[in-house]
Scaffold this motif. Structure first.
Motif, PDB file in Angstrom:
ATOM      1  N   VAL A 124      16.080  39.115  43.331  1.00 44.86           N
ATOM      2  CA  VAL A 124      15.946  40.460  43.888  1.00 44.86           C
ATOM      3  C   VAL A 124      17.291  41.085  44.210  1.00 44.86           C
ATOM      4  O   VAL A 124      17.553  42.239  43.849  1.00 44.86           O
ATOM      5  CB  VAL A 124      15.059  40.453  45.157  1.00 44.86           C
ATOM      6  N   LYS A 125      18.157  40.353  44.866  1.00 49.38           N
ATOM      7  CA  LYS A 125      19.403  40.906  45.372  1.00 49.38           C
ATOM      8  C   LYS A 125      20.276  41.447  44.250  1.00 49.38           C
ATOM      9  O   LYS A 125      20.469  40.804  43.221  1.00 49.38           O
ATOM     10  CB  LYS A 125      20.179  39.827  46.144  1.00 49.38           C
ATOM     11  N   THR A 126      20.777  42.655  44.458  1.00 51.54           N
ATOM     12  CA  THR A 126      21.675  43.282  43.497  1.00 51.54           C
ATOM     13  C   THR A 126      23.097  42.788  43.730  1.00 51.54           C
ATOM     14  O   THR A 126      23.612  42.855  44.844  1.00 51.54           O
ATOM     15  CB  THR A 126      21.637  44.811  43.623  1.00 51.54           C
ATOM     16  N   THR A 127      23.721  42.299  42.682  1.00 56.75           N
ATOM     17  CA  THR A 127      25.073  41.777  42.800  1.00 56.75           C
ATOM     18  C   THR A 127      26.076  42.924  42.918  1.00 56.75           C
ATOM     19  O   THR A 127      26.103  43.828  42.088  1.00 56.75           O
ATOM     20  CB  THR A 127      25.432  40.912  41.590  1.00 56.75           C
ATOM     21  N   THR A 128      26.876  42.893  43.970  1.00 56.42           N
ATOM     22  CA  THR A 128      27.911  43.910  44.177  1.00 56.42           C
ATOM     23  C   THR A 128      29.275  43.235  44.274  1.00 56.42           C
ATOM     24  O   THR A 128      29.388  42.095  44.721  1.00 56.42           O
ATOM     25  CB  THR A 128      27.640  44.706  45.466  1.00 56.42           C
ATOM     26  N   VAL A 129      30.310  43.960  43.859  1.00 58.60           N
ATOM     27  CA  VAL A 129      31.680  43.441  43.887  1.00 58.60           C
ATOM     28  C   VAL A 129      32.464  44.234  44.920  1.00 58.60           C
ATOM     29  O   VAL A 129      32.603  45.451  44.809  1.00 58.60           O
ATOM     30  CB  VAL A 129      32.351  43.553  42.505  1.00 58.60           C
ATOM     31  N   SER A 130      32.946  43.540  45.929  1.00 63.37           N
ATOM     32  CA  SER A 130      33.736  44.182  46.975  1.00 63.37           C
ATOM     33  C   SER A 130      35.204  43.833  46.792  1.00 63.37           C
ATOM     34  O   SER A 130      35.571  42.915  46.051  1.00 63.37           O
ATOM     35  CB  SER A 130      33.254  43.732  48.353  1.00 63.37           C
ATOM     36  N   VAL A 131      36.083  44.589  47.484  1.00 61.78           N
ATOM     37  CA  VAL A 131      37.521  44.327  47.406  1.00 61.78           C
ATOM     38  C   VAL A 131      37.841  42.940  47.949  1.00 61.78           C
ATOM     39  O   VAL A 131      38.637  42.189  47.383  1.00 61.78           O
ATOM     40  CB  VAL A 131      38.296  45.405  48.178  1.00 61.78           C
ATOM     41  N   ALA A 132      37.200  42.583  49.049  1.00 63.54           N
ATOM     42  CA  ALA A 132      37.448  41.269  49.648  1.00 63.54           C
ATOM     43  C   ALA A 132      37.057  40.149  48.687  1.00 63.54           C
ATOM     44  O   ALA A 132      37.765  39.139  48.564  1.00 63.54           O
ATOM     45  CB  ALA A 132      36.673  41.150  50.955  1.00 63.54           C
ATOM     46  N   LYS A 133      35.954  40.344  47.983  1.00 62.75           N
ATOM     47  CA  LYS A 133      35.521  39.317  47.036  1.00 62.75           C
ATOM     48  C   LYS A 133      36.478  39.226  45.850  1.00 62.75           C
ATOM     49  O   LYS A 133      36.776  38.128  45.363  1.00 62.75           O
ATOM     50  CB  LYS A 133      34.101  39.639  46.558  1.00 62.75           C
ATOM     51  N   MET A 134      36.981  40.368  45.386  1.00 67.58           N
ATOM     52  CA  MET A 134      37.919  40.359  44.268  1.00 67.58           C
ATOM     53  C   MET A 134      39.220  39.663  44.657  1.00 67.58           C
ATOM     54  O   MET A 134      39.794  38.899  43.874  1.00 67.58           O
ATOM     55  CB  MET A 134      38.190  41.795  43.819  1.00 67.58           C
ATOM     56  N   LEU A 135      39.716  39.906  45.888  1.00 73.06           N
ATOM     57  CA  LEU A 135      40.932  39.247  46.353  1.00 73.06           C
ATOM     58  C   LEU A 135      40.727  37.742  46.475  1.00 73.06           C
ATOM     59  O   LEU A 135      41.616  36.942  46.153  1.00 73.06           O
ATOM     60  CB  LEU A 135      41.365  39.835  47.698  1.00 73.06           C
ATOM     61  N   TYR A 136      39.542  37.356  46.947  1.00 75.99           N
ATOM     62  CA  TYR A 136      39.239  35.936  47.079  1.00 75.99           C
ATOM     63  C   TYR A 136      39.224  35.259  45.707  1.00 75.99           C
ATOM     64  O   TYR A 136      39.784  34.162  45.530  1.00 75.99           O
ATOM     65  CB  TYR A 136      37.890  35.757  47.767  1.00 75.99           C
ATOM     66  N   MET A 137      38.597  35.903  44.711  1.00 75.12           N
ATOM     67  CA  MET A 137      38.548  35.342  43.366  1.00 75.12           C
ATOM     68  C   MET A 137      39.941  35.309  42.741  1.00 75.12           C
ATOM     69  O   MET A 137      40.276  34.388  41.976  1.00 75.12           O
ATOM     70  CB  MET A 137      37.588  36.157  42.497  1.00 75.12           C
ATOM     71  N   TYR A 138      40.784  36.302  43.079  1.00 79.96           N
ATOM     72  CA  TYR A 138      42.146  36.343  42.547  1.00 79.96           C
ATOM     73  C   TYR A 138      42.959  35.160  43.062  1.00 79.96           C
ATOM     74  O   TYR A 138      43.756  34.556  42.323  1.00 79.96           O
ATOM     75  CB  TYR A 138      42.806  37.662  42.936  1.00 79.96           C
ATOM     76  N   LYS A 139      42.771  34.814  44.321  1.00 80.16           N
ATOM     77  CA  LYS A 139      43.513  33.697  44.899  1.00 80.16           C
ATOM     78  C   LYS A 139      43.115  32.356  44.277  1.00 80.16           C
ATOM     79  O   LYS A 139      43.884  31.388  44.330  1.00 80.16           O
ATOM     80  CB  LYS A 139      43.299  33.649  46.413  1.00 80.16           C
ATOM     81  N   LEU A 140      41.935  32.294  43.702  1.00 76.53           N
ATOM     82  CA  LEU A 140      41.481  31.053  43.084  1.00 76.53           C
ATOM     83  C   LEU A 140      42.074  30.841  41.697  1.00 76.53           C
ATOM     84  O   LEU A 140      42.011  29.738  41.151  1.00 76.53           O
ATOM     85  CB  LEU A 140      39.949  31.047  42.983  1.00 76.53           C
ATOM     86  N   LEU A 141      42.657  31.897  41.141  1.00 76.80           N
ATOM     87  CA  LEU A 141      43.229  31.798  39.807  1.00 76.80           C
ATOM     88  C   LEU A 141      44.584  31.090  39.844  1.00 76.80           C
ATOM     89  O   LEU A 141      45.307  31.141  40.833  1.00 76.80           O
ATOM     90  CB  LEU A 141      43.400  33.197  39.198  1.00 76.80           C
ATOM     91  N   GLY A 142      44.905  30.454  38.720  1.00 73.92           N
ATOM     92  CA  GLY A 142      46.216  29.829  38.595  1.00 73.92           C
ATOM     93  C   GLY A 142      47.288  30.872  38.292  1.00 73.92           C
ATOM     94  O   GLY A 142      46.993  32.051  38.049  1.00 73.92           O
ATOM     95  N   ASP A 143      48.576  30.439  38.253  1.00 77.64           N
ATOM     96  CA  ASP A 143      49.689  31.375  38.013  1.00 77.64           C
ATOM     97  C   ASP A 143      49.593  32.022  36.634  1.00 77.64           C
ATOM     98  O   ASP A 143      49.810  33.225  36.483  1.00 77.64           O
ATOM     99  CB  ASP A 143      51.023  30.639  38.164  1.00 77.64           C
ATOM    100  N   ASP A 144      49.272  31.244  35.615  1.00 74.46           N
ATOM    101  CA  ASP A 144      49.138  31.788  34.262  1.00 74.46           C
ATOM    102  C   ASP A 144      47.997  32.783  34.179  1.00 74.46           C
ATOM    103  O   ASP A 144      48.124  33.844  33.541  1.00 74.46           O
ATOM    104  CB  ASP A 144      48.949  30.664  33.254  1.00 74.46           C
TER     105      ASP A 144
END
Length: 229
Positions: A205-225
């Motif tokens: 049911v829940k609609t998936t939304t992308v927030s700025v905080a979530k994008m920053l969190y996912m960015y921090k999980l990425l490696g340098d490359d």
């Protein structure tokens, strides 16, 4: 409804014990409760979908709340559902004609690409398939899923509670509610139902939304490359 079904029909049709952990429960109560839960859930969800307090999200709490206004999600809007015609191939024609809203579709002049609703007495028409269109609100399908879960899975919360009480040799967890025991005696099934509802909501049911905080969190999980790319 399981209680009333058990009181009314208990052990009149099925004499085999339902479960040893809870000897007062019967097959008739379990089956009757499931049937009534499905019926009530299907129609009650359609009725409640008419009210904004059931369709609009709010974080406000007031003693005298105002009328809510929001853009209602598609899950609460009526849609037309067409049943697969292959379903009717499994049923006798006499039975299908008794069903409401079923339309017989015929081909005209033997051309299967030219189909229309059958007209009685038309010599150039030949039966092609049956068609059934229903106006239904998508939330009703979710209500059926939750009703099935409430009927088939949630009662095992009560069975688990009965096993715990039997292991400790007590009848009820408490005596807060006369004749019913304590809160846990009334909410043993609701705990499993709450978990099932939460999983169903977040999965279907829940609609998936992308927030700025979530994008920053996912960015921090990425490696340098990966960040440079």
């Amino acid at each position: 409804m399981a209680y009333f079904s058990g009181i009314t029909f208990g052990r009149k049709f099925i004499h085999r014990p339902f479960i040893e952990l809870s000897p007062n429960k019967t097959w008739e109560g379990f089956i009757g409760g499931g049937i009534f839960t499905l019926i009530v859930g299907f129609y009650l969800s359609r009725f409640l979908a008419k009210f904004t307090w059931m369709t609009c999200a709010t974080n406000q709490f007031a003693l005298f709340p105002e009328k809510l206004e929001c853009e209602v999600e598609n899950i609460f809007h009526e849609a037309t559902i067409f049943f697969p015609p292959q379903v009717f191939d499994l049923c006798p024609n006499a039975l299908i004609r008794l069903l409401p809203n079923v339309v017989e579709i015929c081909s005209v002049g033997g051309n299967t690409d030219n189909v229309t609703a059958c007209v009685a007495g038309a010599a150039d028409q030949k039966h092609h398939h049956y068609e059934l269109a229903l106006g239904i609100i998508p939330i009703q399908f979710h209500a059926i899923s939750l009703s099935l879960f409430a009927s088939l899975v949630s009662p095992f919360g009560g069975f688990l509670a009965s096993a715990i009480k039997r292991a400790y040799g007590i009848k009820d967890f408490d005596s807060l509610i006369p004749g019913h025991g304590g809160l846990m005696d009334r909410f043993d099934c609701q705990l499993i139902m709450a978990l099932g509802t939460w999983v169903h909501y977040n999965t279907f049911v829940k609609t998936t939304t992308v927030s700025v905080a979530k994008m920053l969190y996912m960015y921090k999980l990425l490696g340098d490359d990966e960040r440079r790319q």
